[in-house]
Structures are given as C-alpha cells and as structure tokens.
Design a protein around this motif. Structure first.
Motif, PDB file in Angstrom:
ATOM      1  N   ILE A 878       0.811  -1.216   0.000  1.00 43.70           N
ATOM      2  CA  ILE A 878       0.000   0.000   0.000  1.00 43.70           C
ATOM      3  C   ILE A 878       0.849   1.274   0.000  1.00 43.70           C
ATOM      4  O   ILE A 878       0.380   2.334  -0.435  1.00 43.70           O
ATOM      5  CB  ILE A 878      -0.984   0.023   1.193  1.00 43.70           C
ATOM      6  CG1 ILE A 878      -0.249  -0.158   2.526  1.00 43.70           C
ATOM      7  CG2 ILE A 878      -2.060  -1.038   1.022  1.00 43.70           C
ATOM      8  CD1 ILE A 878      -1.150  -0.055   3.753  1.00 43.70           C
ATOM      9  N   PHE A 879       2.099   1.194   0.474  1.00 43.48           N
ATOM     10  CA  PHE A 879       2.969   2.374   0.491  1.00 43.48           C
ATOM     11  C   PHE A 879       3.877   2.442  -0.735  1.00 43.48           C
ATOM     12  O   PHE A 879       4.660   3.383  -0.869  1.00 43.48           O
ATOM     13  CB  PHE A 879       3.851   2.360   1.750  1.00 43.48           C
ATOM     14  CG  PHE A 879       3.077   2.389   3.029  1.00 43.48           C
ATOM     15  CD1 PHE A 879       2.479   3.554   3.478  1.00 43.48           C
ATOM     16  CD2 PHE A 879       2.923   1.241   3.789  1.00 43.48           C
ATOM     17  CE1 PHE A 879       1.759   3.571   4.665  1.00 43.48           C
ATOM     18  CE2 PHE A 879       2.208   1.247   4.964  1.00 43.48           C
ATOM     19  CZ  PHE A 879       1.623   2.417   5.404  1.00 43.48           C
ATOM     20  N   ALA A 880       3.802   1.442  -1.608  1.00 45.17           N
ATOM     21  CA  ALA A 880       4.706   1.370  -2.754  1.00 45.17           C
ATOM     22  C   ALA A 880       4.057   2.006  -3.981  1.00 45.17           C
ATOM     23  O   ALA A 880       2.839   2.007  -4.120  1.00 45.17           O
ATOM     24  CB  ALA A 880       5.064  -0.088  -3.054  1.00 45.17           C
ATOM     25  N   PRO A 881       4.895   2.581  -4.896  1.00 43.37           N
ATOM     26  CA  PRO A 881       4.335   3.112  -6.149  1.00 43.37           C
ATOM     27  C   PRO A 881       3.661   1.994  -6.923  1.00 43.37           C
ATOM     28  O   PRO A 881       4.138   0.857  -6.882  1.00 43.37           O
ATOM     29  CB  PRO A 881       5.584   3.620  -6.886  1.00 43.37           C
ATOM     30  CG  PRO A 881       6.614   3.799  -5.820  1.00 43.37           C
ATOM     31  CD  PRO A 881       6.335   2.747  -4.797  1.00 43.37           C
ATOM     32  N   PRO A 882       2.577   2.262  -7.646  1.00 45.89           N
ATOM     33  CA  PRO A 882       1.929   3.574  -7.764  1.00 45.89           C
ATOM     34  C   PRO A 882       0.842   3.795  -6.722  1.00 45.89           C
ATOM     35  O   PRO A 882       0.128   4.773  -6.778  1.00 45.89           O
ATOM     36  CB  PRO A 882       1.324   3.499  -9.165  1.00 45.89           C
ATOM     37  CG  PRO A 882       0.937   2.051  -9.299  1.00 45.89           C
ATOM     38  CD  PRO A 882       1.976   1.257  -8.556  1.00 45.89           C
ATOM     39  N   HIS A 883       0.692   2.869  -5.751  1.00 48.85           N
ATOM     40  CA  HIS A 883      -0.400   2.966  -4.783  1.00 48.85           C
ATOM     41  C   HIS A 883      -0.251   4.167  -3.852  1.00 48.85           C
ATOM     42  O   HIS A 883      -1.239   4.709  -3.355  1.00 48.85           O
ATOM     43  CB  HIS A 883      -0.482   1.688  -3.951  1.00 48.85           C
ATOM     44  CG  HIS A 883      -0.480   0.430  -4.753  1.00 48.85           C
ATOM     45  ND1 HIS A 883      -1.272   0.267  -5.874  1.00 48.85           N
ATOM     46  CD2 HIS A 883       0.224  -0.726  -4.630  1.00 48.85           C
ATOM     47  CE1 HIS A 883      -1.057  -0.931  -6.377  1.00 48.85           C
ATOM     48  NE2 HIS A 883      -0.149  -1.545  -5.660  1.00 48.85           N
ATOM     49  N   ASP A 884       0.994   4.575  -3.581  1.00 44.66           N
ATOM     50  CA  ASP A 884       1.236   5.615  -2.579  1.00 44.66           C
ATOM     51  C   ASP A 884       0.534   6.929  -2.903  1.00 44.66           C
ATOM     52  O   ASP A 884       0.069   7.632  -2.003  1.00 44.66           O
ATOM     53  CB  ASP A 884       2.743   5.834  -2.388  1.00 44.66           C
ATOM     54  CG  ASP A 884       3.477   6.048  -3.702  1.00 44.66           C
ATOM     55  OD1 ASP A 884       2.851   5.948  -4.769  1.00 44.66           O
ATOM     56  OD2 ASP A 884       4.694   6.316  -3.661  1.00 44.66           O
ATOM     57  N   LYS A 885       0.443   7.277  -4.190  1.00 46.02           N
ATOM     58  CA  LYS A 885      -0.155   8.562  -4.559  1.00 46.02           C
ATOM     59  C   LYS A 885      -1.645   8.613  -4.215  1.00 46.02           C
ATOM     60  O   LYS A 885      -2.132   9.577  -3.618  1.00 46.02           O
ATOM     61  CB  LYS A 885       0.056   8.828  -6.052  1.00 46.02           C
ATOM     62  CG  LYS A 885       1.492   9.140  -6.425  1.00 46.02           C
ATOM     63  CD  LYS A 885       1.619   9.500  -7.892  1.00 46.02           C
ATOM     64  CE  LYS A 885       3.068   9.812  -8.250  1.00 46.02           C
ATOM     65  NZ  LYS A 885       3.223  10.147  -9.696  1.00 46.02           N
ATOM     66  N   LEU A 886      -2.378   7.558  -4.612  1.00 50.63           N
ATOM     67  CA  LEU A 886      -3.816   7.536  -4.331  1.00 50.63           C
ATOM     68  C   LEU A 886      -4.063   7.412  -2.825  1.00 50.63           C
ATOM     69  O   LEU A 886      -4.978   8.049  -2.279  1.00 50.63           O
ATOM     70  CB  LEU A 886      -4.485   6.385  -5.091  1.00 50.63           C
ATOM     71  CG  LEU A 886      -6.013   6.285  -4.931  1.00 50.63           C
ATOM     72  CD1 LEU A 886      -6.687   7.599  -5.322  1.00 50.63           C
ATOM     73  CD2 LEU A 886      -6.551   5.134  -5.786  1.00 50.63           C
ATOM     74  N   PHE A 887      -3.260   6.602  -2.162  1.00 52.35           N
ATOM     75  CA  PHE A 887      -3.358   6.472  -0.702  1.00 52.35           C
ATOM     76  C   PHE A 887      -3.210   7.851  -0.059  1.00 52.35           C
ATOM     77  O   PHE A 887      -3.996   8.248   0.806  1.00 52.35           O
ATOM     78  CB  PHE A 887      -2.276   5.502  -0.217  1.00 52.35           C
ATOM     79  CG  PHE A 887      -2.350   5.149   1.258  1.00 52.35           C
ATOM     80  CD1 PHE A 887      -3.328   5.665   2.092  1.00 52.35           C
ATOM     81  CD2 PHE A 887      -1.408   4.280   1.799  1.00 52.35           C
ATOM     82  CE1 PHE A 887      -3.385   5.323   3.443  1.00 52.35           C
ATOM     83  CE2 PHE A 887      -1.450   3.937   3.148  1.00 52.35           C
ATOM     84  CZ  PHE A 887      -2.438   4.476   3.963  1.00 52.35           C
TER      85      PHE A 887
END
Length: 907
Positions: A878-887
């Motif tokens: 959840i903290f890794a790209p590309p998820h971090d931006k939306l999170f």
C-alpha cells in the motif's frame, strides 16, 4: 572467420568502397559484409514454439516462486490466444498491454503475437495522460490490463482484464492456434520520446525481431543452459532481448519485479544466488550494483546498453564478469544494431553491425566517411522500422532513401561516430538535442514543450549536464515573463514538477532549474546550449541561508557531499534529497564515510539524517552518546494538524516517506520507531508501555494538539492504545487511523477449550478460503503461503534445534529482539472498547484469510463507528508506487475533514 563478429560473411557488390584513403584502410565494404540467410517468413513467436519442441521440460520463465516449463508456458499462451481471438484480437488489430511485471505480462505478450495482433507496451507506472495518448494515437482496439487498473485509463478501447481472460481460457485447446501473420507483419508499436511534445510510435516487424534474435544467439551468444535476469520495462525496447532472446534459445528468463529492477542490492543478490549467467542493463544499473559491494568475479555475461559505456565502468566490469558486451542501437532499427566484446577498458567502441545490418558514417552531403572522420551514423538493413505511426513528415526526415542501395531505406540516428583503422565504430555522442540519462532516451524538446505551457514561463531550454562524472542531470533554464532570475522558490518548483509529472515519466522531469534573464544564442540566432551556465547546485532547493560547517564531522560530511554530488558549497541544513540526491550517490557517500571513519551506517540513515548537520551528529565517535528518539520527523514542516504514524512489525518508518511526500505541502508527518533500535536502549514488551513512550514523545513535541494518530499493521494496535491514553489525559484526538490493521484480540484470557475451538474453526476457514485466493491471484497466493510455511518451519527449527540456528549479530540481532518483544506485547494486549471512531484504510487486494473482511475486527472496539476507506494494493504494497499517490490523496482528504471536525464517512 571474422574474429570480431564470430561469423563468416561473403563479400558483396559493395566492395567498391574498399580503398586506401590517407593511409587508412577504407572499411566501408568489410564493415557491411553482414548478409546472411535468415527465415524472413517467420514470426517472432515461431522461435519460441521451436524452443518448445526442442526443450519442452526446460524451465522457460521464473517469477518469484512460480516457474513455467516451455510446454506449460506455451499451453497457457495458446489458451489465452484463443480467448483474445474471441474478444476481437486478430491480424493487424492493435492491443495495448498495461500490466505490472509478472508472469502474466510475458504470457500476454506471446498470446497477443500469436493472435496476429500488434502490441503497444504500456508501463502502468507512466503518467495516465501519456498512456491514454498512446492508446488513442495507435488506434488500439483492445486494452489488456488487470483488475488493479480496471477503468483507470480513459480510452475508446475495449478493456479486457487478464484475470478474467485467463480464467475464461482454461477450457480452450492447448495446441497451436492458426497462424495468420508473416514476417512482414508488425509485432509491436513502441512509443519513444517525441521532440514535438508527443511520443512517437515506432513500428517494428516480426522479421526484424527474428533477425536480431538469431544474430544475438550466435554473438554474444546464448545457450539452453543460460539464465537471463530480465529487468527492463516493456516500454523500453531492450526488454525484447530480455524476453525473446532466452525464449528463442531454450534458456530461462528470471523476471524481476519493478521494485527489484531498481534496487542494485536486490539485483546483485539474485545474480549471486540464482545462477544468473546473462544480465542486460544500462550503465546506471551496473554502477548501482558495483556500489553496493560487487567485488568478486561472477560467471556473468554482461550486456550494457541504453547509453554510452564509460572507460571507468568498463575497468570495473571486465575483471568481475565473464564477458562484457557493449550494445548500441536505436528503437527505430530494432533494439541493437552494433555490438562489441569489450576486453580492454582503454579501447571502448560500439564495434560491428549485427547480421543483415549496414552502418554508414556520413557527412552532411551523405558522403561515406571511412577514413576516421567524424560523421553521423545511418543504419540500413532488415532491422529498419516501418517508420513512425501517423508521422509522414518525420518519416521523410528520419527514414531516408539509401544512397548506396536503390529501393531501400536507412535511418539517420542523430548520433556522431567515426571509424577506427581496424573498422571498429567509435561512438561520440548526440548530434541533436536527444540525450540519454540513466539509460532512457529523452527528447529534450518534449520537456521544453510541456514546461513552456506553464503560466508565467516565456521560454524554457533543457539540457543534460554531467558536471559530476557518471551522474547526468537534467537542467531546465527558464525565462520568466516577470524577469525574475536565480533559483525558483519551492512552491513554484513543486507546481512545475507536478505539472510535468502529469504528462511525463519521472525520469524526464528536470533535476534542477535556473531562472535566467536571457537565453544565450549563437551569431546565427540559434540557442547556444554550450553557453548555458553551470547551475549553482549549492543554491538549489536550499532551506534558508548558507551555514558553514562548524565541527570536524560536519566538514567531513559536507566535503564528501560536495565532491560526490558535484556541489560547490553545501550548508549544514541542506537536505540530501532536495539537493537531488539519488540512491547511487547515497551508496557512494556511505562507502566514503565508512572508509574515512570506520563507522558503517545503513543506507536508510540518510532518510532520517538527511542534512549535513544530522548525518554529522550520527557519526559521533561515542556511539552510546547517540540518542535515538522514537519520534522521527519524516516531513516536519507545515501548518496543518500533524500526523503521527506508528511503525509496523518490520519496525521501519522509511515506508512512510513516499506517502508523506505525496501529501499536501502544509501537511506535517512524523513516524514513531521502536525503542532499542540503537542497540543500546532496552526494548519494551508491554503494549501499554510502548504506547506510553510514544505518547510522551508526541506530547513533548506538541503539548497542545489536536492530534492525528495512525498505525500500520501491528502499529495500529499501538496507535489504538495511544489514542485511549491520550483521551484519558484530556487530549483532543481528532483522528485515529488504521493502515490495514486487523484487531487481533489476545487469547490469553480465554479457556483452553475456547482457544482450541476458535483455532480449529479459523484453520478450517483459512483452508476453505485458500482456493478463493488462488483463483484471484495464483502466483501471489503460492508466494504468500510458501513464505508463511517457511516462517513456521524456521520458528519450529529454532525451538527444536536452538544450538544449530546461526546467531545474528549487530543491527539484525537487536531488531529481531525488538520484533519478538513487540509480538509478546501484542499477545498479552487485551483490546477493550473505546469511545472513539476508527478510520480504517483497507487494502483492496486480499492475500490471506480474515474473519472480518469488512471492518477488520474493529467494529466492537470503536464505539463511534468504523469509517472504511479502500486503498489500492495489498497489505505489503500500500505504500509502494503507484499505490502511494492515491493512498496519500485519500488520507489527506480524511485528515482535512477530521481537523475541521467534519464527518469522514463519505470519503
């Protein structure tokens, strides 16, 4: 036999170029004696199916813990091909492929080719607008993607999800589908950076790929016994060699995921432990691997391409590897056109053409320069692309009539070169403004075009500078309508970077900006790029005024930064990352510090001690005098309500760095790390004491509040106890957030019968749920279950054979100790309801069974309710790209509403 190429090439009618000019042997004819018969009628996938026939039981592909034999891979590909045909694929149909690096990505590429379709490789990490442009420009009929990106890209394509397609294909026949393509048909359209502001699609035919694969099979060579580590993104044409060269030869692909592909340490570990015999990478990647401790000889065949091979890099690679091959070729001539076995670092050339390829070095009048004069490289032969898609004017400029062979085209590369007396080609750089930075080919005009769109910018010029050898940087020189000069302020920088990241990949965003009052020009009115000034790196992104080093350690750190980062003056408050620091130079800095002080610091130290002052303080000789506070300032500045995030079971607050950087500029973020990480303080093993320690540090930092507390995984339980303690103290806790934390209740106070019943029932449900997970993501399920079984075996072994277990030392030992004590705290902690709401940030992808998938067990304990916010990724990503931006976007909205006292349920 030609020893330079390893093949026999008969002389052709071009022999009339072989003359003596000014004492040099004219090598025009010998250089281009590359004609050799090849199966022009074959499609690229025919080479793969031939390997299937020869080596059905050889391993073809390995990704993490999952492997496919050639037969298994081919059967899966054939089934998927039939499903794609039923979805509308077929000869000449363009299909966009947007998948993360995985076995499914390779399967999909082969299936698209077998269906007769043409694929457009789309790296999902690229900007959304850029991918949508490629889909539209290529007139793609189908977008093959995954559930992860379902509905993410706006286009007129039919979206096919790979999970559904593979599921639907299970009952199809596994024999070869009907072949509809020939060697003249297109295999792919690959988009490269465009000088007019838009990417351009290069059209490559099957026969061109067949030719280069067969040529590379012989020289540099590959055998069925080889293992090739694949690291290139599919949007980079060299990925074709990573994938199709092994598959055409009976060799094995070991596919690295996108995170591993960028990590020099991880790549080196794979090479060392998995018997990798061939690795293709850019010089930047090779430097990363060398800087993380590659000293020994490895039986590795090195392919280096994407940008020029420097002498110093060759000097280091040659003694450490079996062979070093320098590879050259633009996308427009099918991956590689010229190759050279480098045995002497003092003689680095790009060598000789591959099979059926002609190389010409021409002057402005198209005269062939074979006597050592400098000219532009033109490439002819079967590798020349079928031009750019929908770009007739550019085709006329770049794909010109061959002045030496009627009816053929040659491609003008824009690269400068010359011939040595022995015929080797020496590469001398770019003739235009297209550059290579960290292996990526970049049209500077595309960056200038998009930067020039920004409000207040009158003109922008971008160049690649290498003021520090081996560290190229993109520098933007900007002329503002206001006439302001110097360095732009931080808010303006962030605005420009954000605008560029919306349309360009990260590697095309400038590292540095300079504001000029005039752009220098030549007498004929053209921009004089050579006259553009060297940036004052010491003033770039500086926080406040220059403060000179005060102590010996500060002088040491500042001096090393100045030398290795090419900076003239570094203030003690300058931030490593804001100065443009990257992983490669970070490794060099830590290596130099260790050499100078004898003190080894982990690379992650730079995240926490990111200024000269802080890093110098970490180097104090008396290690026991160093105090490791639990409160870690990740992003300390800003006017909004601060967010305090508690570490997970891995104890690592560095995970939160990217998340913090994607949040609002005014949003402060702090991490809370475990006591005892310095190896001196006694770790805590009681949940209430751990929470009290963190609460104490937060209140010492901010006695007033209000407060927002969050925890990841295990840290969520700690955060829950912290919130309870802070409420009991009368503190204003505006938000309590759980980052994918399950409310595990201790069994300490349960009867033995209840524990036995609960555990048995949970085990039954876990077993029953495993097939559901397997259907959704077989690879990840196997991976997770294998790791869990391995952990249990390791744990059992420690209990049964404590004397046989290798004892860890140093940092690894005391982090293990802290982890064990944290688990003890968790097992003994009794969750009780609290008059508080929980903001539950729930990973959308599940990899293990949970009794409560909806609220993750928090419903009984949050008396004011559980507000669920779905975030992309699985628990560990959840903290890794590309998820971090939306999170970050979702979290920021929640924080802002909580700070304002508004409901967060609708987010």
């Amino acid at each position: 036999m030609d020893q330079k190429r390893g093949n026999y090439y008969p002389f052709t009618s071009s022999n009339f170029y072989c003359t003596v000019v000014q004492g040099h042997l004219n090598m025009g004819a010998e250089l281009n004696n590359t004609s050799i018969a090849y199966p022009k009628e074959k499609a690229l996938f025919d080479l793969f199916t031939e390997s299937v026939s020869r080596y059905p039981n050889h391993t073809a592909l390995t990704f993490h813990q999952v492997s496919y034999t050639y037969l298994e891979l081919n059967e899966t590909v054939n089934r998927l091909t039939r499903e794609l045909l039923s979805q509308g694929a077929g000869k000449g149909i363009v299909i966009g492929l947007a998948l993360d690096r995985s076995a499914e990505m390779v399967i999909s590429l082969l299936a698209i080719l077998k269906s007769g379709s043409i694929y457009v490789p789309l790296d999902p990490e690229y900007p959304k607008d850029r991918i949508e442009f490629m889909l539209d420009d290529s007139s793609a009929s189908i977008l093959l993607t995954s559930k992860k990106y379902h509905g993410h890209f706006a286009s007129n394509t039919k979206e096919v999800l790979i999970e559904d397609a593979l599921d639907a294909s299970k009952n199809y026949a596994t024999d070869e589908p009907e072949k509809t393509v020939t060697g003249d048909d297109l295999a792919y359209i690959l988009y490269t950076s465009g000088s007019t502001g838009k990417p351009k699609g290069v059209q490559i035919a099957h026969h061109s790929l067949v030719n280069v694969m067969l040529s590379l099979q012989k020289t540099p060579g590959i055998t069925p016994a080889d293992k090739m580590l694949a690291v290139a993104t599919i949007s980079f044409d060299i990925a074709g060699v990573d994938l199709y060269l092994p598959l055409s030869s009976g060799a094995e692909i070991v596919l690295a995921d996108s995170i591993t592909a960028k990590d020099g340490r991880a790549l080196l570990d794979i090479v060392r432990t998995q018997g990798i015999s061939i690795l293709q990478a850019t010089p930047y990647t090779w430097r990363m691997m060398l800087e993380v401790g590659w000293e020994e000889y490895l039986p590795l065949k090195v392919f280096t391409g994407g940008e020029a091979l420097a002498k110093d890099l060759a000097e280091r690679l040659i003694p450490r590897s079996k062979e070093v091959w320098n590879m050259y070729g633009p996308t427009e001539t099918t991956i590689y056109s010229i190759i050279k076995h480098i045995t002497d670092a003092n003689d680095v050339t790009i060598g000789w053409p591959v099979d059926n390829t002609q190389i010409y070095i021409l002057d402005e009048n198209k005269n062939n320069l074979t006597d050592g004069e400098i000219g532009e490289i033109f490439i002819g032969g079967v590798g020349v692309a079928q031009g750019y898609l929908n770009r007739p004017e550019l085709n006329a400029e770049r794909f010109i009539d061959n002045p030496f062979t009627e009816g053929e085209k040659i491609y003008r590369t824009g690269d400068l070169a010359k011939l040595k007396p022995d015929g080797d080609i020496v590469y001398l750089g770019r003739i235009d403004h297209q550059v290579k930075v960290r292996g990526y080919r970049i049209e500077l005009g595309e960056i200038e075009h998009n930067l020039g769109k920004q409000e207040g910018i009158k003109q922008a010029v971008v160049i690649a500078r290498e003021d520090t050898p081996g560290m190229p940087r993109l520098v933007a020189y900007v002329l503002l309508e206001s006439g302001e000069t110097g360095a732009p302020d931080k808010a303006t920088l962030n605005q420009w970077d954000k605008a560029l990241l919306d349309v360009l990949p990260e590697y095309m965003v400038p590292d540095d900006y300079m504001l000029l009052d005039v752009i220098p020009s030549t007498p004929n009115g053209k921009i004089d790029r050579k006259a553009l000034p060297k940036p004052d790196y010491s003033q770039i992104s500086r926080e406040g005024d220059y403060v000179a080093p005060r102590t010996s350690n500060e002088k040491l750190v500042a001096g090393i930064w100045e030398e290795l980062m090419g900076l003239e003056q570094v203030s003690i408050f300058d931030n490593f990352f804001q100065l443009g620091g990257r992983s490669l130079v970070a490794v060099k800095i830590m290596a130099r510090l260790e050499k100078e002080t004898g003190k080894r610091l982990p690379l992650a130290t730079l995240f926490e001690y990111s200024t000269v002052e802080k890093l110098a303080s970490r180097l104090e000789i008396d290690a026991e005098a160093i105090t490791w506070e639990s409160l870690v300032p990740i992003k300390p500045k800003g006017s909004k309500m601060p967010l305090y995030i508690v570490h997970g079971a891995g104890l690592n607050v560095l995970l939160f760095n990217a998340l913090a950087m994607h949040m609002d500029d005014e949003q402060p973020v702090y991490g809370l790390q475990a006591k005892g990480l310095n190896g001196i303080d006694e770790p805590l093993d009681v949940m209430e004491e751990i929470a009290a320690n963190y609460v104490d540090e937060i209140i010492n930092h901010d006695p007033v509040g209000p407060y927002a507390v969050a925890g990841y995984s295990l840290g969520g339980l700690i955060a829950y106890e912290m919130a309870k303690q802070m409420q009991a103290m009368g503190k204003d806790v505006r938000m309590l957030a759980m980052f994918d934390t399950y409310a595990d209740q201790t069994q300490k106070y349960d009867s033995k019968l209840k524990i036995a019943v609960d555990n048995t029932w949970t085990l039954i449900k876990q077993i029953a749920y495993t097939p559901v997970l397997f259907v959704k993501d077989p690879k990840r399920t196997v991976e997770y279950k294998s790791r869990e079984i391995g952990r249990r075996i390791q744990k059992a072994a420690k209990k049964l054979f404590p004397d046989k277990v290798e004892k860890k030392e140093g940092f690894a030992a005391y982090t293990d100790d802290i982890h064990e004590r944290s688990l003890t705290a968790q097992k003994n902690y009794h969750l009780t309801p609290a008059d508080i709401a929980v903001e539950l940030f729930r990973a959308t992808k599940k990899t293990f069974y949970m009794p409560d998938f909806e609220y993750l067990g928090w419903k009984p304990y949050a008396l004011k309710g559980v507000h669920v916010h779905d975030i992309p990724g699985e628990h560990n990503t959840i903290f890794a790209p590309p998820h971090d931006k939306l999170f970050a976007e979702i979290l920021q909205k929640c924080l802002d509403k909580a700070a304002a006292g508004e409901s967060t349920e609708s987010i």
